[in-house]
Design an enzyme around this catalytic site. Sequence first.
Site, PDB file in Angstrom:
ATOM      1  N   MET A  30      24.126  31.523  17.639  1.00 45.62           N
ATOM      2  CA  MET A  30      24.365  30.294  18.377  1.00 45.62           C
ATOM      3  C   MET A  30      23.356  30.169  19.519  1.00 45.62           C
ATOM      4  O   MET A  30      23.568  29.436  20.484  1.00 45.62           O
ATOM      5  CB  MET A  30      25.804  30.235  18.892  1.00 45.62           C
ATOM      6  N   GLY A  31      22.247  30.902  19.399  1.00 52.79           N
ATOM      7  CA  GLY A  31      21.197  30.804  20.407  1.00 52.79           C
ATOM      8  C   GLY A  31      21.498  31.614  21.641  1.00 52.79           C
ATOM      9  O   GLY A  31      22.316  32.530  21.614  1.00 52.79           O
ATOM     10  N   LEU A  33      19.554  33.776  22.927  1.00 53.34           N
ATOM     11  CA  LEU A  33      19.299  35.099  22.346  1.00 53.34           C
ATOM     12  C   LEU A  33      19.066  36.162  23.416  1.00 53.34           C
ATOM     13  O   LEU A  33      18.497  35.902  24.467  1.00 53.34           O
ATOM     14  CB  LEU A  33      18.103  35.033  21.398  1.00 53.34           C
ATOM     15  N   HIS A  37      20.925  40.383  19.892  1.00 54.47           N
ATOM     16  CA  HIS A  37      20.421  39.615  18.741  1.00 54.47           C
ATOM     17  C   HIS A  37      19.140  40.259  18.197  1.00 54.47           C
ATOM     18  O   HIS A  37      18.924  40.337  16.983  1.00 54.47           O
ATOM     19  CB  HIS A  37      20.098  38.174  19.145  1.00 54.47           C
ATOM     20  N   GLN A  61      34.114  25.947  15.754  1.00 49.98           N
ATOM     21  CA  GLN A  61      34.733  27.239  16.045  1.00 49.98           C
ATOM     22  C   GLN A  61      35.148  27.373  17.506  1.00 49.98           C
ATOM     23  O   GLN A  61      35.604  28.423  17.938  1.00 49.98           O
ATOM     24  CB  GLN A  61      33.821  28.403  15.643  1.00 49.98           C
ATOM     25  N   GLY A 149      26.690  41.528  14.157  1.00 52.46           N
ATOM     26  CA  GLY A 149      26.975  42.629  15.075  1.00 52.46           C
ATOM     27  C   GLY A 149      28.435  43.040  15.038  1.00 52.46           C
ATOM     28  O   GLY A 149      29.330  42.217  14.822  1.00 52.46           O
ATOM     29  N   LYS A 151      30.143  43.867  17.559  1.00 53.44           N
ATOM     30  CA  LYS A 151      30.881  43.426  18.746  1.00 53.44           C
ATOM     31  C   LYS A 151      31.983  42.459  18.314  1.00 53.44           C
ATOM     32  O   LYS A 151      33.099  42.506  18.808  1.00 53.44           O
ATOM     33  CB  LYS A 151      29.960  42.752  19.762  1.00 53.44           C
ATOM     34  N   GLN A 155      35.336  39.204  13.239  1.00 53.30           N
ATOM     35  CA  GLN A 155      34.511  38.193  12.565  1.00 53.30           C
ATOM     36  C   GLN A 155      33.743  38.814  11.399  1.00 53.30           C
ATOM     37  O   GLN A 155      33.654  38.233  10.312  1.00 53.30           O
ATOM     38  CB  GLN A 155      33.538  37.581  13.568  1.00 53.30           C
ATOM     39  N   SER A 187      26.193  39.924  25.341  1.00 54.31           N
ATOM     40  CA  SER A 187      26.736  38.642  24.904  1.00 54.31           C
ATOM     41  C   SER A 187      26.021  37.538  25.659  1.00 54.31           C
ATOM     42  O   SER A 187      25.631  37.725  26.823  1.00 54.31           O
ATOM     43  CB  SER A 187      28.239  38.583  25.199  1.00 54.31           C
TER      44      SER A 187
END
Length: 282
Positions: A30-31, A33, A37, A61, A149, A151, A155, A187
Amino acid sequence: MIVLTKRKQIQDLISSLKAQGKRIGFVPTMGALHEGHMSLVKEGLENNDILVVSVFVNPTQFDNAEDLEKYPRTLERDTALLSTVSKDIVIYAPSVDDIYQGKTEAEHFSFDGLEFEMEGQFRQGHFDGVGTIVKRLFEIVTPDNAYFGEKDFQQLAIIKKLVQKHNLPVAIVGCKIHRETNGLAMSSRNERLKPAYKKAAPFIYKTLKEAKEKFGTKSANKVVEWVENQFKENELLQLEYFVIADSETLKPIKRKSNKKAYRAFIAVYADDIRLIDNIALN
């Protein structure tokens, strides 16, 4: 650095690359970065000929409209960061309309109960949104391998289930959590932490590590109780949940078994910023 904004552009390019026998890796983001990432990007580059990185803030989401609005959008900076790593990266930065074709709605999915645990209890409809965007991106990009990831461990489990249930021809690769030097899980939200909360936030990982140590000798209930008490004494960080769960089913532990793998999951508010983390316990 190639930046494409239309699905037809990326599909034509991927078709051409696959016709040349190229192996395609994919990192959906979602950018905003960061080095977390980049660890996924480097892993993807090692095992594929070309890597596609999508940059798309997915509206379906988010259960909080303000969170969606505030989410950082830094495509220029993201492009510059990716260009320092490799020229074998293609960026796909679509518009909402390019992805959703005029109907911005989430599909409904069943993930065999994984979606009802932890995050699913606190973020209504979140995993339908995740399933919708990931499935669409997989159908557009058609990667051989996709990187996520740990984290967002829940998901990751849900995406593996999505691929299995919908017979999608992509291998899902989970990558270790990338942490700041103070232990805080990397994050995009960390950028929004006010100084006092940024200083306090490493307490989350410190507590997880101590919980792991205690899990070796104490019951899960005792460890949960201890963690909850630690946060009651913390003036800046508010615990939303701490759960010890089966790593496969994500269901909270009832009784320890030597035959199962367990993981601790945590969600914490630092002011209005929600942070999540997890750790393998055995």
